[in-house]
Write a protein that holds these residues in place. Structure first.
Motif, mmCIF file in Angstrom:
data_model
loop_
_atom_site.group_PDB
_atom_site.id
_atom_site.type_symbol
_atom_site.label_atom_id
_atom_site.label_comp_id
_atom_site.label_asym_id
_atom_site.label_seq_id
_atom_site.Cartn_x
_atom_site.Cartn_y
_atom_site.Cartn_z
ATOM 1 N N VAL A 177 0.828 -1.201 0.000
ATOM 2 C CA VAL A 177 0.000 0.000 0.000
ATOM 3 C C VAL A 177 0.868 1.258 0.000
ATOM 4 C CG1 VAL A 177 -1.874 -1.162 1.212
ATOM 5 C CG2 VAL A 177 -0.148 0.080 2.529
ATOM 6 N N LYS A 178 0.196 2.390 -0.320
ATOM 7 C CA LYS A 178 0.852 3.702 -0.300
ATOM 8 C C LYS A 178 0.195 4.519 0.816
ATOM 9 C CE LYS A 178 0.893 3.386 -5.356
ATOM 10 N NZ LYS A 178 0.354 3.990 -6.609
ATOM 11 N N PRO A 179 0.800 4.574 1.992
ATOM 12 C CA PRO A 179 0.189 5.285 3.125
ATOM 13 C C PRO A 179 0.162 6.802 2.897
ATOM 14 C CG PRO A 179 1.826 3.684 3.866
ATOM 15 C CD PRO A 179 2.021 3.861 2.388
ATOM 16 N N LEU A 180 -1.013 7.410 3.067
ATOM 17 C CA LEU A 180 -1.182 8.840 2.814
ATOM 18 C C LEU A 180 -1.362 9.655 4.085
ATOM 19 C CD1 LEU A 180 -3.671 8.629 -0.198
ATOM 20 C CD2 LEU A 180 -1.201 8.991 -0.300
ATOM 21 N N GLY A 181 -1.865 9.043 5.149
ATOM 22 C CA GLY A 181 -2.087 9.810 6.365
ATOM 23 C C GLY A 181 -2.562 8.954 7.518
ATOM 24 N N LEU A 182 -2.358 9.461 8.741
ATOM 25 C CA LEU A 182 -2.795 8.787 9.962
ATOM 26 C C LEU A 182 -3.969 9.547 10.555
ATOM 27 C CD1 LEU A 182 0.729 8.124 11.479
ATOM 28 C CD2 LEU A 182 -0.869 6.362 10.734
ATOM 29 N N VAL A 183 -4.974 8.810 11.032
ATOM 30 C CA VAL A 183 -6.172 9.418 11.602
ATOM 31 C C VAL A 183 -6.450 8.775 12.962
ATOM 32 C CG1 VAL A 183 -8.653 9.746 11.358
ATOM 33 C CG2 VAL A 183 -7.182 9.882 9.337
ATOM 34 N N ALA A 184 -6.627 9.612 13.971
ATOM 35 C CA ALA A 184 -7.012 9.133 15.297
ATOM 36 C C ALA A 184 -8.515 9.321 15.452
ATOM 37 C CB ALA A 184 -6.263 9.891 16.381
ATOM 38 N N ALA A 235 -4.709 4.781 3.044
ATOM 39 C CA ALA A 235 -3.699 4.399 2.055
ATOM 40 C C ALA A 235 -4.335 4.111 0.707
ATOM 41 C CB ALA A 235 -2.930 3.164 2.543
ATOM 42 N N LEU A 236 -3.491 4.087 -0.303
ATOM 43 C CA LEU A 236 -3.900 3.672 -1.646
ATOM 44 C C LEU A 236 -3.403 2.261 -1.879
ATOM 45 C CD1 LEU A 236 -3.112 6.801 -3.861
ATOM 46 C CD2 LEU A 236 -5.366 5.819 -3.451
ATOM 47 N N LYS A 237 -4.276 1.405 -2.393
ATOM 48 C CA LYS A 237 -3.871 0.056 -2.749
ATOM 49 C C LYS A 237 -3.165 0.093 -4.107
ATOM 50 C CE LYS A 237 -6.961 -3.136 -1.948
ATOM 51 N NZ LYS A 237 -8.266 -3.856 -1.958
ATOM 52 N N THR A 238 -2.699 -1.041 -4.566
ATOM 53 C CA THR A 238 -1.956 -1.088 -5.831
ATOM 54 C C THR A 238 -2.800 -0.662 -7.020
ATOM 55 O OG1 THR A 238 -2.483 -3.450 -5.940
ATOM 56 C CG2 THR A 238 -0.314 -2.843 -5.074
ATOM 57 N N ASP A 239 -4.119 -0.803 -6.909
ATOM 58 C CA ASP A 239 -5.010 -0.366 -7.988
ATOM 59 C C ASP A 239 -5.493 1.068 -7.771
ATOM 60 O OD1 ASP A 239 -6.602 -0.766 -5.812
ATOM 61 O OD2 ASP A 239 -8.002 -2.141 -6.788
ATOM 62 N N ASP A 240 -4.816 1.798 -6.837
ATOM 63 C CA ASP A 240 -5.136 3.186 -6.502
ATOM 64 C C ASP A 240 -6.531 3.353 -5.905
ATOM 65 O OD1 ASP A 240 -2.680 4.176 -7.098
ATOM 66 O OD2 ASP A 240 -3.197 4.852 -9.111
ATOM 67 N N GLU A 241 -7.026 2.309 -5.268
ATOM 68 C CA GLU A 241 -8.285 2.400 -4.521
ATOM 69 C C GLU A 241 -7.978 2.814 -3.084
ATOM 70 O OE1 GLU A 241 -11.834 -0.537 -2.805
ATOM 71 O OE2 GLU A 241 -10.313 -1.305 -4.189
ATOM 72 N N PHE A 242 -8.733 3.785 -2.552
ATOM 73 C CA PHE A 242 -8.524 4.231 -1.182
ATOM 74 C C PHE A 242 -9.012 3.173 -0.202
ATOM 75 C CE2 PHE A 242 -8.574 8.409 -3.279
ATOM 76 C CZ PHE A 242 -7.447 8.980 -2.708
ATOM 77 N N ARG A 243 -8.260 3.032 0.895
ATOM 78 C CA ARG A 243 -8.624 2.054 1.918
ATOM 79 C C ARG A 243 -8.131 2.554 3.277
ATOM 80 N NH1 ARG A 243 -8.840 -3.687 2.665
ATOM 81 N NH2 ARG A 243 -9.619 -3.934 4.796
#
Length: 320
Positions: free
Chosen positions: A171-178, A187-195
């Motif tokens: 995955v491509k981690p974009l940010g942390l949320v509490a 994060a973005l998965k390999t198919d650029d889907e947000f998760r």
């Protein structure tokens, strides 16, 4: 980020000490080249920063100049002094205390506002932990994910789903949320889907050397709010009509996590209240209603009466 960094540089220099470019860069965790650019920006804004050349040189403010936070309104200044959530700071392993942050900010606050700021700090406290501090331990995945988010590097992770299955992904981690006391990584998965992944469900993770390009139009706060709304809208809904006794009616006010009251109808002469409740699943409805025993009577759907009766019989059989 740049505006925040410039304010931090001013706060550091207001102590009156001569600070080298290297010292400031290490304090703010940026490159020395970035600090030189920041100093040029401060100078262009009319702030008298002075560079002393040579091996023992550095940066200082001319004539002990101090810039107050005078461009902020009173309420905006006070907002800076809302107590920070210590759990968030500790989970991120930032190795600072909220008191240190407060003391440094006080240096730049107009005298007339200092008392209000200190009063706010002493009268408001933010607790993001659970009652039993069950999440107080450091999350194993936090350090890896924090580094990946800040450096835009890919991560391989082994993730445990709600059903107990484990999946491995890159995955491509974009940010942390509490979210309350629970941490998520968006994060973005390999198919650029947000998760969004719960950090406490990440079994293993490894930082990869491969970098990724962060989407230019991505805003973490806006994305989280949208995804949260979509999540709530897509939740399954199971509606139940019931009559509720006076005592159960009071108790239900404290069970919002499990059930929501959609509508309240007429009240009988004995104080029973007609209510429409919503659950995510039929199973949740059965467990909830059984827990109230004879204090909740189902009006509809009629097939739920049979299922609640069966559950009650199973409980009786268990103890017989």
């Amino acid at each position: 980020m740049k505006a925040e960094r410039l304010i931090k540089i001013l706060l550091l220099l207001q102590h009156g000490e001569l600070l080298s470019t290297r010292e400031i860069a290490e304090e703010l965790e940026v490159s020395e080249r970035t600090i030189h650019r920041d100093m040029e920006a401060l100078s262009a804004a009319g702030i008298p920063v002075y560079a002393e050349r040579g091996q023992a040189g550095g940066w200082r403010l001319v004539d002990n100049w101090k810039q107050r936070l005078s461009w902020l309104k009173e309420k905006e200044m006070l907002a800076l002094f809302l107590p920070h959530a210590e759990k968030i700071i500790n989970d991120l392993n930032m190795e600072i205390s909220s008191k240190q942050i407060r003391d440094k900010l006080l240096l730049s606050l107009p005298e007339k506002s200092k008392e209000n700021a200190v009063n706010l700090w002493e009268r408001v406290y933010v607790d993001m932990g659970t009652w039993k501090n069950s999440n107080s331990q450091m999350l194993p995945a936090m350090e890896v994910m924090k580094e990946a988010v800040m450096s835009s590097k890919k991560v391989t992770l082994l993730y445990k789903k709600v059903n107990g299955e484990s999946t491995e992904s890159i995955v491509k981690p974009l940010g942390l949320v509490a979210k309350s006391s629970t941490w998520y990584v968006v994060a973005l998965k390999t198919d650029d889907e947000f998760r969004s992944y719960k950090l406490n469900r990440i079994i293993e993770c490894e930082l990869l050397e491969e970098s990724f390009t962060r989407p230019r139009d991505f805003n973490l706060a806006e994305h989280w709010e949208r995804s949260k709304q979509q999540f709530v809208q897509n939740l399954p809904e199971f509606r139940v009509q019931v009559n509720v006794s006076p005592s159960a009616h009071q108790r239900m006010k404290f069970t919002g996590r499990f059930v929501q009251t959609v509508h309240e109808g007429k009240v009988t002469d004995k104080g029973w209240v007609e209510q429409e409740l919503t659950f995510q699943t039929e199973e949740e409805a059965v467990n909830f209603i059984v827990g109230f025993g004879s204090q909740v009577k189902i009006l509809s759907p009629l097939n739920l009466i049979e299922k609640v009766t069966e559950r009650a019989e199973e409980i009786i059989d268990l103890y017989n």
